[in-house]
Design an enzyme around this catalytic site. Structure first.
Site, PDB file in Angstrom:
ATOM      1  N   LYS A   1      -2.635  -2.046  -2.950  1.00  0.00           N
ATOM      2  CA  LYS A   1      -3.653  -1.174  -2.360  1.00  0.00           C
ATOM      3  C   LYS A   1      -3.276   0.245  -2.752  1.00  0.00           C
ATOM      4  O   LYS A   1      -2.272   0.786  -2.279  1.00  0.00           O
ATOM      5  CB  LYS A   1      -3.712  -1.348  -0.846  1.00  0.00           C
ATOM      6  CG  LYS A   1      -4.782  -0.484  -0.190  1.00  0.00           C
ATOM      7  CD  LYS A   1      -5.229  -1.035   1.149  1.00  0.00           C
ATOM      8  CE  LYS A   1      -6.200  -0.085   1.827  1.00  0.00           C
ATOM      9  NZ  LYS A   1      -6.891  -0.693   2.955  1.00  0.00           N
TER      10      LYS A   1
ATOM     11  N   GLU B   1       0.811  -1.228   0.000  1.00  0.00           N
ATOM     12  CA  GLU B   1       0.000   0.000   0.000  1.00  0.00           C
ATOM     13  C   GLU B   1       0.841   1.273   0.000  1.00  0.00           C
ATOM     14  O   GLU B   1       1.213   1.775   1.061  1.00  0.00           O
ATOM     15  CB  GLU B   1      -0.951   0.025   1.211  1.00  0.00           C
ATOM     16  CG  GLU B   1      -1.847   1.271   1.192  1.00  0.00           C
ATOM     17  CD  GLU B   1      -2.817   1.369   2.368  1.00  0.00           C
ATOM     18  OE1 GLU B   1      -2.682   0.590   3.329  1.00  0.00           O
ATOM     19  OE2 GLU B   1      -3.702   2.238   2.316  1.00  0.00           O
TER      20      GLU B   1
HETATM   21  P1  13P Z   1      -9.546   4.175   4.373  1.00  0.00           P
HETATM   22  O1  13P Z   1     -10.411   3.460   3.353  1.00  0.00           O
HETATM   23  O2  13P Z   1     -10.303   4.733   5.524  1.00  0.00           O
HETATM   24  O3  13P Z   1      -8.583   5.125   3.728  1.00  0.00           O
HETATM   25  O4  13P Z   1      -8.651   3.044   5.057  1.00  0.00           O
HETATM   26  C1  13P Z   1      -8.048   2.100   4.270  1.00  0.00           C
HETATM   27  C2  13P Z   1      -6.754   1.710   4.866  1.00  0.00           C
HETATM   28  O5  13P Z   1      -6.586   0.601   5.287  1.00  0.00           O
HETATM   29  C3  13P Z   1      -5.660   2.696   4.885  1.00  0.00           C
HETATM   30  O6  13P Z   1      -4.467   2.051   5.198  1.00  0.00           O
END
Ligand code: 13P
Length: 340
Positions: A217, A175
């Site tokens: 992500k 991510e």
């Molecule tokens: P949000 O969808 O609230 O941005 O959270 C997703 C997430 O896991 C961020 O690391």
């Protein structure tokens, strides 16, 4: 197909996506503050139980990302959360980074920590039932940001994490989140997101990570939240896809979006618009925290008598996002009465 790829593909099965319920103790406190609920161990446990026991959520939810505290907690009848989720066919996952800290000598930029001892922690989490993991790096957009220094140090750390996950038999969700705070244009957002993704895939490749056993992500490519003129849903879909087509290898099974600070309805509409333009080389799905939980959190307000209403609110968002997976969501669906 390897076990890792099979897990990654199951997480992005048609019509389904991931619930991010891995808020750290600090973040969940902020969420609870917004509804006037004290962040105690028991309140956090009760809230997660509400989400995980929502009947039918498994129609749209393939996996749940847990936090270290949550993966060790149980429902009121004593069933450990990972076991409860697995019994519904939902794959348990775990956030393993230890947070974004200031990057030395780089004012306003961050580096995500948590590599020391990670091999041992992954082994423990696998024993507790986790089948996938998450590590989040963050990048800000400004005239001189993200710097190449921030881009490459975080890419290197993400790849070290991903390689350790694959060694441990866990699917790494990688991510790199380019933050949408600020008044930048969608073009600036596209440039920063493309640069960050390019570096991430160079490092993943060089550190021998098999893309087929990973998920990305990603942030959607948006105008800054304070931009004077914000891009439309259709523009966001087009510009975002253009960035992923140029920078995300086709071997990656899926891109699961974070919602960032978008409203829950915007997050659903953007995902839907991208899927409408499919088919794409990868599945485009969701891994939303706030966009899946916001209405449920509000409906709950910490009161046991509101659990059923909160579960309905969560189910409803999960269903709409499930529809957005195939481009079959329509904003009019938001007007539907909440089922009794
Ligand atoms: P949000 O969808 O609230 O941005 O959270 C997703 C997430 O896991 C961020 O690391």
């Amino acid at each position: 197909m390897s076990d890792l790829e099979a897990t990654a593909r199951a997480l992005v099965a048609e019509g389904k996506g991931i619930l991010a319920a891995d808020e750290s103790t600090g973040t969940i406190k902020k969420r609870f503050d917004s509804i006037g609920v004290e962040s105690t161990d028991e309140n956090r446990r009760a809230y997660r139980e509400l989400l995980f026991t929502t009947e039918g959520a498994e129609e749209f939810i393939s996996g749940v990302i847990l936090f270290d505290e949550t993966i060790r907690q149980s429902s009121s009848d004593g069933t450990p959360f990972p076991k409860l989720l697995a019994s519904k066919g939902i794959i348990p996952g775990i956030k393993v980074d230890l947070g974004a800290k200031p990057l030395a000598l780089a004012e306003g930029e961050t580096i995500t920590e948590g590599l020391d001892g990670l091999r041992e922690r992954l082994e423990e989490y696998r024993g507790l039932g986790a089948r996938f993991a998450k590590w989040r790096a963050t990048y800000s957009i400004a005239a001189d940001k993200p710097s190449e220094y921030c881009v490459w140090t975080n890419a290197h750390a993400l790849a070290r994490y991903a390689a350790l996950c694959q060694e441990a038999g866990l699917v790494p969700i990688v991510e790199p989140e380019v933050l949408m705070d600020g008044d930048h244009t969608i073009e600036q957002s596209a440039k920063a997101t493309g640069r960050v993704l390019q570096a991430v895939y160079v490092e993943l490749h060089d550190q021998r990570v098999d893309y087929r056993g990973t998920l990305l992500k990603a942030n959607m490519v948006l105008s800054g939240y304070d931009a004077p003129k914000r891009a439309s849903v259709e523009e966001v879909a087009q510009v975002s896809l253009d960035v992923y087509y140029r920078h995300v290898p086709a071997a990656v099974p899926g891109i699961v979006f974070l919602s960032g600070g978008q409203s829950d309805e915007d997050a659903t509409a953007h995902l839907n618009a991208m899927n409408k333009r499919g088919p794409h080389p990868w599945e485009l799905s969701f891994s939303y925290g706030r966009a899946l939980q916001a209405p449920a959190l509000k409906a709950w307000a910490g009161k046991p008598e509101n659990v059923a209403a909160a579960q309905q609110a969560y189910y409803r968002r999960a269903k709409f996002n499930g529809a957005a997976r195939t481009g079959s969501y329509a904003p009019e669906m938001e007007k539907e009465a909440v089922p009794a």
